[in-house]
Design a protein around this motif. Structure first.
Motif: not given
Length: 253
Positions: A31-41, A83-99
């Motif tokens: 972050d001292k070099i360039k701010l790191v942007t992470v997936i929300p939450e 599979g299921t773990s991906l579906s659960d993750f998509k349901g919990r966080v905000q992702l870019e449309p293409e993801l």
């Protein structure tokens, strides 16, 4: 491999896993070099986000991860959702449309993102991260860097020995056993004790790297003898002949 400790040489991090392991917890440096942007939450990024951070093509990050997969896996710095773990993750966080419709998703932790920076040679951002780690905050002393260089030299020489055993050893032992026997031969010559005995002295189990517990001087001596063993294998010498040759020249090691 030589390192001028009077110069700012960030490439040691691309060469030495030992150094990367020592510094990977300093992920706040990014972050001292360039701010790191992470997936929300979360505290994770996608491959695309990692590519954006280091300002390199997406394929560059994919190739680097593939080439060093085991290193990332050792520390759980990358996970793949399906599979299921991906579906659960998509349901919990905000992702870019293409993801949102992606069949799988590779997630990289902040430490994994820093490890990428320590391995990535074609990125100015990565170079800045390494420079900051080794020079600005002086996280690594000259002694630490030299220690890592010595370990990396030893790793390369060990590979030379294993290659020599594979390509030139003609005895009846399997490659793995031959390596253990010849390594014990080296330790007995120098320390009058085998690898198992040294591990007992240092109080470490068989999964820990014994060489990390040797002094720099002892490590250099081990490297010198292993180079000699490799050369003797190249000349077609067998176990007994190598043992005799080493002991006849013991005073030189």
């Amino acid at each position: 491999m030589e390192l001028d400790l009077n110069e700012r040489n960030e490439l040691i991090l691309t060469e030495s896993k030992t150094m990367r392991d020592d510094l990977v917890f300093k992920d706040n440096v990014m972050d001292k070099i360039k701010l790191v942007t992470v997936i929300p939450e979360t505290t994770e990024v996608t491959i695309e986000m990692a590519a954006n951070y280091y300002e390199v093509p997406h394929e560059t990050i994919k190739t680097l991860i593939k080439r060093n997969r085991s290193e990332f896996n050792d520390y759980g710095e990358i996970r793949i959702l399906k599979g299921t773990s991906l579906s659960d993750f998509k349901g919990r966080v905000q992702l870019e449309p293409e993801l949102k419709t992606a069949p799988s998703l590779t997630l990289i932790s902040r430490r994994g993102l820093l490890r990428i920076g320590m391995l990535l040679t074609e990125s100015e951002i990565a170079k800045s991260v390494r420079h900051y780690l080794l020079n600005v905050e002086e996280i690594s002393s000259k002694e630490q860097i030299q220690w890592a260089v010595n370990r990396e030299i030893a790793r390369q020489e060990r590979r030379q020995l294993t290659d020599a055993i594979r390509d030139f050893y003609t005895g009846s032992m399997s490659t793995g056993i031959a390596y253990s026997v010849l390594t014990d031969m080296v330790y007995k010559l120098l320390f009058d004790i085998n690898a198992k005995g040294l591990r007992e002295i240092y109080g470490i189990d068989k999964n820990e790297p014994l060489r990390d517990y040797l002094s720099t001087e002892d490590l250099r001596r081990v490297v010198k003898v292993e180079k000699t063993v490799s050369a003797l294998l190249l000349l077609g010498k067998g176990k007994r002949e190598i043992d005799e040759e080493l002991n006849e020249n013991k005073d030189k090691f």
